[in-house]
Write an enzyme that holds these catalytic residues in place. Sequence first.
Site, PDB file in Angstrom:
ATOM      1  N   CYS A 171       0.850  -1.202   0.000  1.00 22.86           N
ATOM      2  CA  CYS A 171       0.000   0.000   0.000  1.00 22.86           C
ATOM      3  C   CYS A 171       0.879   1.242   0.000  1.00 22.86           C
ATOM      4  O   CYS A 171       2.101   1.165  -0.072  1.00 22.86           O
ATOM      5  CB  CYS A 171      -0.919  -0.003   1.228  1.00 22.86           C
ATOM      6  SG  CYS A 171      -0.031   0.114   2.799  1.00 22.86           S
ATOM      7  N   CYS A 219       0.225   3.698   2.455  1.00 21.51           N
ATOM      8  CA  CYS A 219      -0.175   4.345   3.710  1.00 21.51           C
ATOM      9  C   CYS A 219       1.006   4.948   4.480  1.00 21.51           C
ATOM     10  O   CYS A 219       0.942   6.086   4.955  1.00 21.51           O
ATOM     11  CB  CYS A 219      -0.915   3.354   4.599  1.00 21.51           C
ATOM     12  SG  CYS A 219      -2.368   2.630   3.812  1.00 21.51           S
ATOM     13  N   GLN A 241       2.247   8.084   2.834  1.00 23.51           N
ATOM     14  CA  GLN A 241       1.332   9.211   3.037  1.00 23.51           C
ATOM     15  C   GLN A 241       1.452   9.755   4.457  1.00 23.51           C
ATOM     16  O   GLN A 241       1.432  10.975   4.653  1.00 23.51           O
ATOM     17  CB  GLN A 241      -0.102   8.769   2.765  1.00 23.51           C
ATOM     18  CG  GLN A 241      -0.407   8.516   1.297  1.00 23.51           C
ATOM     19  CD  GLN A 241      -1.861   8.142   1.083  1.00 23.51           C
ATOM     20  OE1 GLN A 241      -2.491   7.526   1.938  1.00 23.51           O
ATOM     21  NE2 GLN A 241      -2.392   8.512  -0.062  1.00 23.51           N
ATOM     22  N   GLU A 256      -8.309   0.217  11.079  1.00 29.65           N
ATOM     23  CA  GLU A 256      -7.480  -0.720  10.321  1.00 29.65           C
ATOM     24  C   GLU A 256      -8.320  -1.468   9.288  1.00 29.65           C
ATOM     25  O   GLU A 256      -9.452  -1.868   9.557  1.00 29.65           O
ATOM     26  CB  GLU A 256      -6.851  -1.721  11.292  1.00 29.65           C
ATOM     27  CG  GLU A 256      -5.854  -2.663  10.666  1.00 29.65           C
ATOM     28  CD  GLU A 256      -4.489  -2.033  10.434  1.00 29.65           C
ATOM     29  OE1 GLU A 256      -3.981  -2.163   9.302  1.00 29.65           O
ATOM     30  OE2 GLU A 256      -3.939  -1.421  11.367  1.00 29.65           O
ATOM     31  N   GLY A 257      -7.743  -1.641   8.110  1.00 29.52           N
ATOM     32  CA  GLY A 257      -8.419  -2.417   7.073  1.00 29.52           C
ATOM     33  C   GLY A 257      -9.718  -1.791   6.609  1.00 29.52           C
ATOM     34  O   GLY A 257     -10.716  -2.486   6.412  1.00 29.52           O
ATOM     35  N   ARG A 258      -9.736  -0.466   6.425  1.00 23.90           N
ATOM     36  CA  ARG A 258     -10.944   0.282   6.064  1.00 23.90           C
ATOM     37  C   ARG A 258     -12.096  -0.011   7.018  1.00 23.90           C
ATOM     38  O   ARG A 258     -13.254  -0.124   6.634  1.00 23.90           O
ATOM     39  CB  ARG A 258     -11.365   0.002   4.611  1.00 23.90           C
ATOM     40  CG  ARG A 258     -10.522   0.741   3.588  1.00 23.90           C
ATOM     41  CD  ARG A 258     -11.169   0.755   2.208  1.00 23.90           C
ATOM     42  NE  ARG A 258     -11.191  -0.560   1.616  1.00 23.90           N
ATOM     43  CZ  ARG A 258     -10.192  -1.076   0.883  1.00 23.90           C
ATOM     44  NH1 ARG A 258      -9.105  -0.352   0.671  1.00 23.90           N
ATOM     45  NH2 ARG A 258     -10.281  -2.274   0.364  1.00 23.90           N
ATOM     46  N   ASP A 266     -16.491   0.220   1.737  1.00 20.16           N
ATOM     47  CA  ASP A 266     -15.677   0.895   2.752  1.00 20.16           C
ATOM     48  C   ASP A 266     -16.513   1.012   4.014  1.00 20.16           C
ATOM     49  O   ASP A 266     -17.597   1.599   3.990  1.00 20.16           O
ATOM     50  CB  ASP A 266     -15.248   2.278   2.245  1.00 20.16           C
ATOM     51  CG  ASP A 266     -14.144   2.912   3.085  1.00 20.16           C
ATOM     52  OD1 ASP A 266     -14.078   2.627   4.289  1.00 20.16           O
ATOM     53  OD2 ASP A 266     -13.350   3.689   2.523  1.00 20.16           O
ATOM     54  N   ARG A 291     -15.689   2.562   6.845  1.00 13.73           N
ATOM     55  CA  ARG A 291     -15.281   3.642   7.752  1.00 13.73           C
ATOM     56  C   ARG A 291     -16.320   4.760   7.839  1.00 13.73           C
ATOM     57  O   ARG A 291     -17.064   5.008   6.903  1.00 13.73           O
ATOM     58  CB  ARG A 291     -13.956   4.245   7.280  1.00 13.73           C
ATOM     59  CG  ARG A 291     -12.777   3.324   7.406  1.00 13.73           C
ATOM     60  CD  ARG A 291     -11.523   3.936   6.801  1.00 13.73           C
ATOM     61  NE  ARG A 291     -11.643   4.105   5.361  1.00 13.73           N
ATOM     62  CZ  ARG A 291     -10.706   4.646   4.592  1.00 13.73           C
ATOM     63  NH1 ARG A 291      -9.579   5.085   5.149  1.00 13.73           N
ATOM     64  NH2 ARG A 291     -10.878   4.747   3.292  1.00 13.73           N
ATOM     65  N   LYS A 315     -13.705  11.567   2.266  1.00  8.61           N
ATOM     66  CA  LYS A 315     -13.260  12.317   3.443  1.00  8.61           C
ATOM     67  C   LYS A 315     -13.648  13.788   3.321  1.00  8.61           C
ATOM     68  O   LYS A 315     -14.058  14.414   4.310  1.00  8.61           O
ATOM     69  CB  LYS A 315     -11.749  12.173   3.617  1.00  8.61           C
ATOM     70  CG  LYS A 315     -11.306  10.767   4.006  1.00  8.61           C
ATOM     71  CD  LYS A 315      -9.800  10.680   4.184  1.00  8.61           C
ATOM     72  CE  LYS A 315      -9.367   9.272   4.579  1.00  8.61           C
ATOM     73  NZ  LYS A 315      -7.902   9.154   4.747  1.00  8.61           N
TER      74      LYS A 315
END
Length: 384
Positions: free
Chosen positions: A241, A243, A246, A268-270, A302, A304, A330
Amino acid sequence: MITSAAGEGTIASLFGDASLTEAERAIAEMRAGRPVILAQAGRLFLVASAEFADAGRLAALDALAGGALQLVLTPARLRALGRPEWAQPMAIPASSLGSERVQALIAQDVSVQAGMELREALVEPDLAAAAALQLATLALMLPAVLMGPLAPAGLTLPALTVRAEAITGFGEDRATRVEIVSRAPVPLLTARNCEFVVFRGGEGMREQVAVIVGTPDPARPVLVRLHSACLTGDLFGSLRCDCGDQLRSTLASMAKAGGGVLLYLDQEGRGNGIANKMRAYRLQSDGLDTYEADETLGFDLDGRRFDFAAAMLRQLGYTRVILMTNNPEKIAALTRAGLQVSGVERAHGRRGADNIRYLAAKRDRAGHFLDLDALDHHAPPSCG
């Protein structure tokens, strides 16, 4: 003086909303592998995570449900099993299923799914099934449950009882309930002048961290990054990834700009948890992309939410932000929450042979703003 009177005078009422307490206890029971009793419209249902369905437990649960135990699966999982026509959860009578068949129907192995034809008769589960699946998801288990009406012989079962509405309302109730519990300065390699502010709250009452870099001015739009925790990328430098890149590049950019806020969110993990993330990784090793893998496990695109991130920013005094992200959701989430998104800056990582498919899937499946060619020109800063 604490009394034992019912209603508002009970001990439970002294510690917040009783519905939230109900849901939190049910989540803990589900994670521990114990069944719960789900109450809905005057009926009682026995509910357990299908992950724990060995032969003994399966037989015991079916007996308690009077032979009416069902395996409930999500539409995403049904699609993976070759039944794309169902847009709602469906159930399979579990009495004739052995534990191996149950595990095959909820398993993630591509070898098991390839060419599998779901021959069992699918039936519509009770309305409580949606709450049961949500409970499993909140507990970071696979979204597959065993459930059935609680037979009279099982009414004395020593199990926690939770109302279906307490589960379905839990996400909304917990969406903005966060509180600061501790804070301290923590110098970082990429940004020496930092303060860590720890919040408790959000779904699952987990701990969330705000990293305040430098001295951001609340009177002006502040650089903000919503960063979902990624153990493999952030800590171990996974090449699968972007991540970790970023995380470090946005912190460095904030330090260079004189200030910013990075919210490190326990998602974690979306939002599916580290165990399910590893299950998805194994599927990706077998050829699926990141979203296909999650859907094969039964999850939505997703899982989240970012409502509590907006609440964290408000408590810190920041209502105008320049969001460092490639994810349009987001931006939309903070806007819906009433914050002013004054600008957007891209969060850069590197591309490589190990993550190119992951990056392309984020761009093509979730609409992330990613120019894969441009990533070659944005090497992340070294951390020594």
